[in-house]
Design a protein around this motif. Structure first.
Motif, short mmCIF file in Angstrom:
data_model
loop_
_atom_site.label_atom_id
_atom_site.label_comp_id
_atom_site.label_asym_id
_atom_site.label_seq_id
_atom_site.Cartn_x
_atom_site.Cartn_y
_atom_site.Cartn_z
N GLY A 163 0.85 -1.18 0.00
CA GLY A 163 0.00 0.00 0.00
C GLY A 163 0.89 1.23 0.00
N ASP A 164 0.42 2.31 -0.59
CA ASP A 164 1.19 3.55 -0.58
C ASP A 164 1.25 4.11 0.84
OD1 ASP A 164 2.33 5.56 -2.66
OD2 ASP A 164 1.35 6.75 -1.10
N ASP A 165 2.38 4.79 1.14
CA ASP A 165 2.56 5.33 2.48
C ASP A 165 1.50 6.37 2.83
OD1 ASP A 165 4.69 3.74 2.79
OD2 ASP A 165 6.20 5.28 2.38
N ASN A 218 -1.63 6.18 2.06
CA ASN A 218 -3.00 5.64 2.09
C ASN A 218 -3.68 6.00 3.40
OD1 ASN A 218 -2.60 4.52 -0.35
ND2 ASN A 218 -2.65 2.39 0.33
N LYS A 219 -4.93 6.38 3.30
CA LYS A 219 -5.64 6.79 4.51
C LYS A 219 -6.74 5.83 4.88
CE LYS A 219 -4.80 11.61 3.54
NZ LYS A 219 -4.57 11.51 2.07
N ASN A 275 9.04 -8.84 -6.09
CA ASN A 275 9.30 -8.91 -4.65
C ASN A 275 10.79 -9.04 -4.36
OD1 ASN A 275 8.60 -9.03 -1.99
ND2 ASN A 275 7.96 -11.19 -2.02
N ALA A 276 11.63 -8.28 -5.07
CA ALA A 276 13.08 -8.42 -4.93
C ALA A 276 13.53 -8.19 -3.48
CB ALA A 276 13.78 -7.45 -5.85
N GLY A 277 14.46 -9.00 -3.03
CA GLY A 277 15.05 -8.82 -1.70
C GLY A 277 14.22 -9.37 -0.57
N ALA A 278 13.09 -10.01 -0.90
CA ALA A 278 12.20 -10.49 0.17
C ALA A 278 12.64 -11.85 0.67
CB ALA A 278 10.77 -10.52 -0.33
N GLY A 337 12.84 -12.95 3.58
CA GLY A 337 12.10 -13.45 4.74
C GLY A 337 10.70 -13.94 4.37
N ASP A 338 10.39 -13.89 3.07
CA ASP A 338 9.06 -14.28 2.62
C ASP A 338 9.01 -15.79 2.45
OD1 ASP A 338 6.64 -14.56 1.45
OD2 ASP A 338 7.14 -13.50 -0.41
#
Lengths: 412, 647
Positions: free
Chosen positions: B441-443, B445-446, B539-542, B544-545
């Motif tokens: 989600g975008d930072d 997002n409200k 999902n690069a660098g994930a 821990g996924d």
């Protein structure tokens, strides 16, 4: 019927061998404790047994996952507790800093401590687990969760939440992402944020953080509360929305002529919003009400530090300081709420783990019982059967010896 | 008169001596296998009952029907016991958790679950690979054991054929002797009975006694094994259905005629029965399971992302490797036409536990028959190459060839799948535990809306074609609380929108109403605010996924086999359950037929066996008669003396 000698002897021997075989099988049962050694001995039971054993090994996996998940959650909960202690301390400091008798030097000391607490918070947000993974980085567990770049603390991880399976179809989250804990904090009161407007205020008006009076009436836009002089030549205020236009006085009344008279502390209500302004604003002063936005806890702390270092020598500056501080404190409160919410979630997850662990334990005990009923012998029954069969064997042996002796030739 | 008494005494002496000899012979042969008790037939000699006694014949105590009953019992027993001897080995192997598939699967899933708790751990990944290798090893182990059983069966069949040939030749030679100089020889008859009893251990047969004392032997297939003094020779030939196996055949002049599976009973019947009804289905079932596991694991693993941010590779070797697809069709021996074929697995979970036979009813018309239930599953006419037909989860493609009427091909979709299963990934870094798509989600997002990745639907979609990227990256922008649009995040071009959103029920984003499908599935839920944005990116660098690892654990319980009724464990359990029941049944039958043999033997022995007490009594009886006969001569002598003395 006529009996042949060979047949008589072979039969006696076969009977003896049969009994011997039964004795051997019973001895095997007694020594292994199992009713059968080969699946074909009892296909139905062994098939049932396989299903139960498979179920058991799955339960073992769940229980192992459960223990690991518990460790992760314990670490997370512990860290979150420490974080909330830090925030509580900052909250105390901030309340202390709003005490009107503080000198600038006192506030500088407080600012320094908040700065230290900010560093401490950074350290906690970058906590690693025993595998060296950052616990708040989401899926990017190899990446430091928070890093300071050009003086701005920003989140490097992602919103991923790892979960493990602890029961059939039951997954429990074992990680909390910084995105949820620190980032998804809405500024202000969570719906809107109040503060000084664009004009450099010259009065001493202080705006409250306000509250939502009517959720359905709330419209998210930027509002401006401006002080004017109305037709009665009294200090009055008008409220305009960036898209709604003039709200107070409600059209068709005109502003500033019909603007309501300002009384310190009176509620100002519009579009579901309720705020109040205290102090003595000057004509031309304005205040803003804007929709809340996401602001991380670190920024809130930095805003407190910035506020603490604002000049505060006269009442106008003090009003600005208080407005700024209120706004930052409001965000801090919401940050703390979010931490408490996260602690609660982690606690709930721990409870789910605990209860599922008990359920799995029960299931396992039940399975073991069923398995035992299917596969295990009844020792008392087996041993008495063994002694019975051994008696039969002895009888068979004795009768075999007798049969072998029987011959008419003995009497010729 | 005196001469007559002498004569009577002499005949009686001779007769009882023979009777004593016979009794002695009976006693001597009390433990001889197959010996039939003999009785001496006495009858008076001469007219008016004054000629004395003579041995008119020696009779075998023999009942043909009891011997037949015994032979049938023996055939049945050996059929069951040879079946059981093989079955119990295989069943123990399939059922032993320490070596079998379900044990291997348990370890595999346990190791996989371990990686879900800590996907970054190289150790956990290595353990997972080791356990995947163990699973592969177990498939190899079981299929090797099955192969060696096929081989043992071939060897044992050829050995038994040699035994049968020796026995039938011996029977024929006794027939010849009985038909010639030794007509009616009781010992030869006994020996022939004994040979027939031995023959019944290998095969069940019918006999026809002929007037000249010879016996003809017919196999249950109707073929003649022994006709008078001639014995047909059995031999083994490569099976016309499956060249891996040998079948029994009968030599007839210079040609050999296959007996196929037509031989019942005895050891041979048991071995053939075991091969056809136990080993074949078990092997096909095991291979099918190997295919299902390989296919499912590979599909899910390829939908993941490894520690190097690459999409997952094949974990196990591809079920449709080119060398495999062409090896799944075997030409039977007598074909005059030939062709090239490929069999590709479309969906391993739809495969049946059976081989198929492709038969050409004309040079262009074919039909495909499922062997397990002899159902014609497909038929048609070759219009042009390649001719493709898809049934039961696979596609048979006839790529080229020229066929003649009657050509038959064995189509075996599961063939050697367990053998060919190999672990292809050996570097723990390459285990794809993460999901390649990140939804964020975008930072700013409200709203309370959330977007979640449900899974990858098509890893071959163009979105994933570029390594290390998701092209195009997509964002979902909320225009109002009830509508959103899909936007290309690189170019900001609107892909589709506005699309209506229902905050109460949420929404599944892809494929969109306008059929835009990026190959993954995202669901929206909650109450997003206008302006809220969700991004779908690589999902690069994930590291821990572990979402793909969790998806891989789903195989444990997904009911994907037998039309959605069973999971892979159930399926294996059905396999072992079936083999156990068959083994159990053969054991019970073996015990039952053993008891039947005992009874048949008792009945036969009650007629034909020697009873020592009886013989002892006979001995005394004949001895007394003999002594009395001697007394007759003594009396005759004294009568003669008396006469002489008078003179």
């Amino acid at each position: 019927m006529r009996v042949s000698t060979l047949n008589l002897q072979v039969n006696a021997m076969t009977k003896m061998l049969n009994v011997q075989e039964r004795v051997k099988k019973t001895i095997e049962e007694v020594s292994t404790g199992k009713r059968f050694s080969s699946p074909s001995d009892d296909p139905v039971a062994s098939s049932k047994g396989n299903l139960i054993r498979h179920d058991n090994s799955t339960l073992d996996i769940y229980q192992q996952n459960n223990i690991l998940a518990e460790n992760f959650l314990a670490k997370t909960e512990d860290t979150l507790q420490q974080i909330s202690h830090v925030l509580i301390r900052v909250d105390e400091l901030q309340k202390q800093a709003l005490n009107g008798i503080l000198k600038e030097s006192d506030k500088a000391i407080i600012a320094n401590e908040v700065e230290q607490r900010l560093d401490e918070l950074m350290g906690l947000a970058n906590t690693k687990d025993n595998q060296g993974n950052y616990i708040f980085s989401g899926f990017k567990s190899g990446t430091q969760a928070y890093a300071k770049q050009n003086g701005i603390v920003s989140f490097q991880g992602d919103g991923g939440q790892r979960s493990v399976q602890i029961g059939s179809g039951i997954y429990v989250p074992t990680s909390c992402s910084g995105k949820e804990i620190f980032e998804s904090v809405l500024s202000g009161n969570g719906t809107f944020v109040t503060g000084d407007g664009v004009v450099d205020n010259t009065g001493t008006g202080i705006i409250s953080s306000g509250c939502v009076q009517d959720k359905n009436a709330f419209i998210a836009e930027n509002y401006s509360i401006r002080f004017v002089t109305n037709s009665s030549s009294e200090l009055a205020y008008e409220v305009t929305g960036s898209t709604s236009g003039q709200l107070i006085p409600p059209p068709p009344a005109t502003s500033p002529a019909d603007a309501p008279t300002y009384n310190s502390g009176d509620a100002i209500n519009f579009n579901g919003i309720s705020i109040s302004i205290t102090g003595l604003p000057e004509v031309g002063d304005d205040f803003s009400v804007a929709p809340s936005f996401q602001q991380n806890v670190f920024t809130s702390l930095e805003n407190i530090i910035t506020a603490l270092r604002m000049p505060d020598v006269n009442s106008v500056e003090h009003a600005k300081y208080v407005n700024e501080m209120d706004r930052a404190a409001c965000a801090l409160d919401r940050g703390m709420d979010q931490i408490i919410l996260s602690v609660t979630k982690v606690g709930t997850n721990s409870q789910v783990l605990e209860s599922q662990k008990n359920i799995n334990d029960d299931l396992k005990i039940y399975n073991e019982k069923s398995l035992s009923a299917i596969e295990d012998i009844d020792p008392a029954e087996a041993i008495s059967r063994l002694s019975l069969e051994m008696n039969v064997l002895q009888t068979a042996q004795a009768s075999f010896a007798k049969v072998m002796q029987l011959s008419l030739f003995n009497f010729i | 008169m005196g001469a007559n008494l002498f004569g009577i005494g002499k005949s009686s002496l001779v007769a009882y001596q023979k009777a004593l000899n016979n009794t002695g012979n009976n006693i001597a042969n009390v433990y001889t296998e197959g010996y039939n008790r003999k009785t001496v037939m006495l009858s008076t000699v001469g007219k008016n009952g004054l000629g004395g006694v003579e041995v008119s014949g020696i009779q075998r105590a023999y009942a043909a029907n009891l011997n037949t009953e015994l032979r049938n019992g023996i055939s049945n027993y050996h059929k069951m016991s040879s079946y059981y001897d093989y079955a119990v080995q295989m069943d123990d192997l399939l059922g032993d958790e320490k070596t079998n598939i379900s044990g291997g699967l348990n370890q595999y899933f346990s190791a996989l679950h371990n990686t879900t708790t800590d996907p970054t751990s190289i150790t956990a990944r290595q353990v997972f690979l080791s356990n995947a290798q163990t699973l592969v090893d177990r498939f190899h182990h079981l299929s090797n054991k099955m192969d060696s059983q096929y081989l043992e069966l071939n060897i044992e069949l050829s050995n038994t054929v040699n035994e049968v040939n020796t026995l039938s030749e011996n029977i024929a030679s006794i027939n010849r002797m009985l038909g010639g100089n030794f007509a009616g020889d009781l010992d030869l008859l006994d020996r022939r009975d004994q040979l027939m009893k031995e023959l019944s251990e290998y095969v069940s047969f019918n006999t026809l006694d002929k007037d000249d004392g010879q016996v003809d032997i017919y196999l249950s297939s109707g073929d003649t094994l022994v006709m008078g003094g001639r014995a047909s020779e059995l031999t083994v030939i490569n099976s016309s259905e499956n060249p891996r196996n040998v079948d029994l055949a009968m030599k007839s002049g210079s040609s050999t005629v296959s007996l196929g599976n037509r031989i019942n009973g005895g050891k041979i019947g048991g071995l053939l029965d075991y091969r056809k009804n136990f080993l074949d289905p078990a092997e096909q079932d095991l291979n099918r399971l190997a295919l299902v596991i390989t296919e499912s694991v590979n599909t899910q693993h390829q939908e993941g992302m490894d520690l190097n941010d690459n999409l997952g590779k094949l974990l196990f070797s591809d079920v449709n490797q080119s060398n495999l697809t062409s090896s799944r069709v075997i030409s039977t021996l007598n074909n005059s036409g030939s062709g090239t074929f490929t069999v590709t697995i479309d969906d391993a979970t739809d495969l049946e536990v059976s081989d198929y036979q492709l038969t050409f009813t004309s040079p262009t018309d074919y039909q495909l028959t499922r062997i397990s239930d002899l159902t014609t599953v497909s038929s048609g006419s070759i219009g042009g190459f390649p001719e493709q037909l898809s049934v039961d989860g696979f596609t048979l493609s006839i790529d080229s060839g020229a066929f003649t009427t009657g050509d038959r091909f064995l189509v075996s979709p599961t063939r050697s799948a367990s053998h060919q299963m190999e672990l292809l990934i050996h570097n723990p870094v390459e285990v794809a535990l993460a999901s390649p798509v990140a939804i964020t989600g975008d930072d700013t997002n409200k709203g309370s809306g959330a977007a979640t990745l449900e899974g990858i639907t098509d890893i071959d979609n163009g979105s994933f074609a570029t390594p290390g990227q998701l092209l195009p990256p997509v964002r979902i922008e909320f225009l109002s609380t009830t509508s959103y649009q899909i936007v290309n995040d690189t170019t900001s071009a609107v892909i589709e929108g506005p699309i209506t959103y229902d905050p109460v029920n949420g929404a599944s984003v892809f494929p969109t109403p306008g059929s835009y499908d990026p190959g993954y599935q995202v669901t929206l839920s909650g109450n997003p605010d206008p302006g809220d944005i969700f991004y779908a990116k690589y999902n690069a660098g994930a590291e821990g996924d572990a979402r793909n690892a969790i998806a891989m654990t789903d195989l444990q319980f997904s009911k994907i086999m037998n039309g959605g009724k069973s999971n892979i464990f159930d399926s294996y359990n059905v396999l072992t359950g079936t083999t156990s029941s068959k083994t159990h049944f053969s054991d019970l039958s073996q015990q039952a037929s053993s008891a039947l043999i005992e009874q048949a033997q008792s009945r036969r022995d009650s007629i034909s066996g020697v009873n020592m007490d009886e013989e002892a009594a006979n001995l005394l009886q004949y001895q007394q008669a003999y002594q009395a006969s001697a007394q007759i001569i003594a009396i005759a002598n004294s009568l003669f003396d008396s006469l002489i003395s008078i003179i």
